[in-house]
Design an enzyme around this catalytic site. Structure first.
Site, PDB file in Angstrom:
ATOM      1  N   TYR A 104       0.837  -1.210   0.000  1.00 52.83           N
ATOM      2  CA  TYR A 104       0.000   0.000   0.000  1.00 52.83           C
ATOM      3  C   TYR A 104       0.865   1.250   0.000  1.00 52.83           C
ATOM      4  O   TYR A 104       0.644   2.177  -0.790  1.00 52.83           O
ATOM      5  CB  TYR A 104      -0.919  -0.008   1.221  1.00 52.83           C
ATOM      6  CG  TYR A 104      -1.694   1.280   1.413  1.00 52.83           C
ATOM      7  CD1 TYR A 104      -2.629   1.701   0.469  1.00 52.83           C
ATOM      8  CD2 TYR A 104      -1.491   2.067   2.542  1.00 52.83           C
ATOM      9  CE1 TYR A 104      -3.337   2.873   0.648  1.00 52.83           C
ATOM     10  CE2 TYR A 104      -2.198   3.242   2.727  1.00 52.83           C
ATOM     11  CZ  TYR A 104      -3.114   3.644   1.774  1.00 52.83           C
ATOM     12  OH  TYR A 104      -3.815   4.809   1.942  1.00 52.83           O
ATOM     13  N   LYS A 108       1.154   4.332  -2.898  1.00 51.12           N
ATOM     14  CA  LYS A 108       0.879   5.753  -2.637  1.00 51.12           C
ATOM     15  C   LYS A 108       2.091   6.603  -3.004  1.00 51.12           C
ATOM     16  O   LYS A 108       1.945   7.712  -3.560  1.00 51.12           O
ATOM     17  CB  LYS A 108       0.504   5.963  -1.169  1.00 51.12           C
ATOM     18  CG  LYS A 108      -0.749   5.231  -0.714  1.00 51.12           C
ATOM     19  CD  LYS A 108      -1.970   5.613  -1.516  1.00 51.12           C
ATOM     20  CE  LYS A 108      -2.558   6.932  -1.107  1.00 51.12           C
ATOM     21  NZ  LYS A 108      -3.858   7.220  -1.773  1.00 51.12           N
ATOM     22  N   ASN A 133      -4.228   8.798  10.089  1.00 48.31           N
ATOM     23  CA  ASN A 133      -5.519   8.142  10.296  1.00 48.31           C
ATOM     24  C   ASN A 133      -6.599   9.218  10.417  1.00 48.31           C
ATOM     25  O   ASN A 133      -6.428  10.187  11.164  1.00 48.31           O
ATOM     26  CB  ASN A 133      -5.478   7.301  11.573  1.00 48.31           C
ATOM     27  CG  ASN A 133      -4.488   6.168  11.486  1.00 48.31           C
ATOM     28  OD1 ASN A 133      -4.701   5.196  10.786  1.00 48.31           O
ATOM     29  ND2 ASN A 133      -3.359   6.288  12.195  1.00 48.31           N
ATOM     30  N   GLY A 283     -49.548  25.358  43.332  1.00 51.15           N
ATOM     31  CA  GLY A 283     -49.617  25.638  44.752  1.00 51.15           C
ATOM     32  C   GLY A 283     -48.441  25.125  45.567  1.00 51.15           C
ATOM     33  O   GLY A 283     -48.341  25.408  46.766  1.00 51.15           O
TER      34      GLY A 283
END
Length: 370
Positions: A104, A108, A133, A283
């Site tokens: 991964y 990138k 994250n 009351g």
């Protein structure tokens, strides 16, 4: 009007970004998803002023799909963008994992290099963000966000698995990400060491993340709210609530009732006091006590009544007539015995704030008739 194409518009960041950009009439947002016909996609890319490229692959069992989704797709889009006479600015969603030697991470990094080469050859301005994250609403649990996963399961009383509670997470909240992308669209990206970045980086260990989310879940029982001055805690709490089951948005409060009415604690905080709801029957008079340090604010929101005070060192009685038709906050100072009487024919409903949560071991409440 600035035309903006957003690839991956149905993804986590894409959904949040498109929803926000659509609030501004100065932008024409052209979302691109997997379902967008290629002809329509290409038409968008050839006419826009700015492109936010969020589409990509971040989790797969076949490593070759990382290259396909993160590199080849970008190359395909750049071939179309090259025909855009406006030379649009291109913002690439990369990852801090681009610095890691993983399938991964390598994909990138290669995508970054492809875009940099394109910019050199075509004079397009580019902005490459290596996001950490990310967390926030509309992120799929059990996918690529540990925050979403923990929020989803803990909110449903399920156990979560933690392999190493000491692992440090580096986070960006989705609202900060969207705000930064909007700054970039306006030509004012945030730079750190001359590289685009999202400010307000948040850090927490996995173990503490689980603890915080479990505290959020318990807050319905102990009526506490998070420490909202902490940006991380504030963002996490908003995120956690977004993952609640839709049939579990509400919860009951314990009511202390008698023939005079009811008293219900609503919210407790460590440093901002407590909010309660008092209901008095017609009351009925409640109170007739004073405090050394505890102060209160009374706000009648329904009915009509009178709030009476007397300095415990005096015989003079002070009266404030209040009604739900004209909202008026009445401060209750220390050293004054006080009460509230319902003068109407319906329930008198009062929102009460005290500067400290009720402590049975030290109630600081002393009975004395006004």
């Amino acid at each position: 009007m600035k035309a903006i194409a957003v690839t991956g518009a149905n993804g986590f960041v894409g959904k949040n970004l498109v929803a926000d950009l659509n609030l501004n009439d100065d932008y024409k947002v052209l979302p691109i998803t997997k379902a967008t016909p290629l002809q329509e996609r290409d038409q968008y890319l050839k006419q826009v002023d700015f492109i936010v490229h969020l589409a990509g692959v971040n989790r797969t069992e076949d490593d070759t799909e990382y290259t396909q989704g993160n590199v080849y797709l970008l190359q395909e889009l750049l071939g179309v963008i090259q025909e855009n006479p406006k030379h649009p600015t291109i913002l690439l969603s990369s990852s801090i994992h681009a610095a890691n030697d993983t399938p991964y991470g390598r994909s990138k990094l290669e995508a970054e290099e492809v875009l940099e080469k394109f910019a050199e050859d075509n004079e397009n301005e580019i902005l490459i963000y290596r996001f950490p994250n990310l967390f926030g609403k509309w992120c799929n649990p059990d996918y690529n966000s540990v925050v979403a996963t923990f929020c989803y399961h803990i909110s449903r009383n399920a156990e979560v698995s933690v392999h190493d509670s000491n692992v440090q997470l580096t986070l960006n909240y989705i609202d900060d990400v969207v705000a930064e992308i909007k700054r970039a669209i306006k030509g004012n990206p945030t730079l750190l060491d001359n590289k685009p970045t999202v400010p307000n980086v948040l850090r927490i260990t996995v173990g503490n993340l689980v603890k915080k989310i479990k505290v959020f879940k318990q807050s319905r029982e102990n009526l506490t709210v998070p420490h909202l001055a902490d940006p991380l805690e504030k963002a996490l709490y908003s995120t956690y609530l977004s993952y609640l089951p839709e049939d579990d948005f509400s919860y009951m409060l314990p009511m202390h009732t008698d023939d005079r009415g009811s008293f219900t604690e609503f919210i407790k905080t460590v440093d901002h006091g407590q909010i309660s709801i008092n209901v008095s029957k017609p009351g009925v008079t409640k109170g007739n006590h004073w405090h050394h340090t505890k102060v209160e604010k009374f706000l009648v929101v329904s009915g009509k009544g009178v709030i009476r005070f007397r300095n415990i060192r005096s015989n003079e009685i002070i009266e404030y007539f209040v009604t739900g038709t004209q909202l008026e906050v009445v401060d209750v100072p220390v050293g004054y015995t006080h009460n509230i009487e319902n003068l109407g024919d319906s329930d008198l409903i009062t929102v009460m704030w005290a500067n400290e949560p009720f402590n049975p071991a030290n109630p600081d409440t002393y009975a004395l008739e006004v």
